[in-house]
Design a protein around this motif. Sequence first.
Motif, PDB file in Angstrom:
ATOM      1  N   GLY A 178      60.776  67.034  25.278  1.00 14.73           N
ATOM      2  CA  GLY A 178      59.816  66.145  25.922  1.00 14.73           C
ATOM      3  C   GLY A 178      60.480  65.100  26.798  1.00 14.73           C
ATOM      4  N   ALA A 179      61.616  64.575  26.357  1.00 13.84           N
ATOM      5  CA  ALA A 179      62.325  63.554  27.135  1.00 13.84           C
ATOM      6  C   ALA A 179      62.902  64.147  28.414  1.00 13.84           C
ATOM      7  CB  ALA A 179      63.436  62.939  26.289  1.00 13.84           C
ATOM      8  N   ILE A 180      63.394  65.380  28.335  1.00 12.44           N
ATOM      9  CA  ILE A 180      63.960  66.035  29.518  1.00 12.44           C
ATOM     10  C   ILE A 180      62.856  66.338  30.529  1.00 12.44           C
ATOM     11  CG2 ILE A 180      65.258  68.025  30.339  1.00 12.44           C
ATOM     12  CD1 ILE A 180      66.504  68.246  27.563  1.00 12.44           C
ATOM     13  N   VAL A 181      61.733  66.849  30.038  1.00 15.04           N
ATOM     14  CA  VAL A 181      60.605  67.155  30.923  1.00 15.04           C
ATOM     15  C   VAL A 181      60.106  65.884  31.596  1.00 15.04           C
ATOM     16  CG1 VAL A 181      58.229  68.002  31.018  1.00 15.04           C
ATOM     17  CG2 VAL A 181      59.915  69.184  29.603  1.00 15.04           C
ATOM     18  N   LYS A 182      60.015  64.809  30.834  1.00 19.86           N
ATOM     19  CA  LYS A 182      59.540  63.539  31.392  1.00 19.86           C
ATOM     20  C   LYS A 182      60.470  63.042  32.490  1.00 19.86           C
ATOM     21  CE  LYS A 182      58.229  58.809  30.148  1.00 19.86           C
ATOM     22  NZ  LYS A 182      58.152  57.797  29.061  1.00 19.86           N
ATOM     23  N   ALA A 183      61.779  63.178  32.282  1.00 18.41           N
ATOM     24  CA  ALA A 183      62.741  62.725  33.291  1.00 18.41           C
ATOM     25  C   ALA A 183      62.590  63.522  34.585  1.00 18.41           C
ATOM     26  CB  ALA A 183      64.159  62.856  32.747  1.00 18.41           C
ATOM     27  N   GLN A 184      62.408  64.831  34.469  1.00 15.77           N
ATOM     28  CA  GLN A 184      62.223  65.661  35.662  1.00 15.77           C
ATOM     29  C   GLN A 184      60.895  65.350  36.343  1.00 15.77           C
ATOM     30  OE1 GLN A 184      65.601  66.495  35.608  1.00 15.77           O
ATOM     31  NE2 GLN A 184      64.722  68.088  36.910  1.00 15.77           N
ATOM     32  N   ASP A 185      59.869  65.125  35.545  1.00 14.40           N
ATOM     33  CA  ASP A 185      58.548  64.791  36.083  1.00 14.40           C
ATOM     34  C   ASP A 185      58.606  63.477  36.858  1.00 14.40           C
ATOM     35  OD1 ASP A 185      55.268  64.105  35.275  1.00 14.40           O
ATOM     36  OD2 ASP A 185      55.870  66.146  35.795  1.00 14.40           O
TER      37      ASP A 185
END
Length: 254
Positions: A98-105
């Motif tokens: 979730g943290a990785i997806v949020k950073a890319q988003d």
Amino acid sequence: GRPRMATLRVLVALQLWVDALRTARAAGEELYSQNAICRQHNCVNPLLPGLNDLPKLEQIVWQCTTHKAVSPYLDFCGDAVMYDPALPSPNSSSQAVGAIVKAQDEAATTMYFYHLSGLGYEAWDHERPSADSDECVRSVWRMVCFTYFPKAQAGCRPGHATPYLRPCSSACEQYLAGCAVECCDESASCVFQHSAGGGSQLETGYVQSPGPSARCTGSGAPRAAGRPSPLSLLLPLAGGLLLALPPLGGRGGR
């Protein structure tokens, strides 16, 4: 007098500048869109959303994942990422998906606002690009999401390494058309190779392929926001035709 001398200096400076441009062209150097003399319409720098980040993104180690795994965490790019994407490999085993997806988003969101502002838009008026009626806005949104959420290589299992797949040229072409980009130096192209850094670096564009493709990241031709699909228009018509048909066995059971 002094006014004539000042005018003469301006003309001389302008002529020297034009001569320098001609010399650069003769030497084979590319004239990019930052040349004010070549700016026509939406010919901004960088010309394409997220273009300058492509070399950096290719240096990252990416891992395959699935759409099902990332969709609960997608926000800004939720309606654009309809495929199994790749994510940057976590810095540690404890880093949550979730943290990785949020950073890319967030990276895609930042580039979206940055590029829209460069085009002269008030970006805060277009916070929901997936439902926006402006095709230029939607095309910028698609490009940044395809850039920061590359497609996982076909057949790659979750957790395994995958190369960075650049956006397909079709997404770029949709942007150029949707935003009516025109540059008089012919820099408005999607598939290219430019020498940069004094010839020590090679800048390349997008993958020459229509999306969706196994070679690049992208989707098919976009449908206008708020416009019903052809299937949704045909279903009521088909239902009406069925109701108009006589019952089996003839009328009134005769």
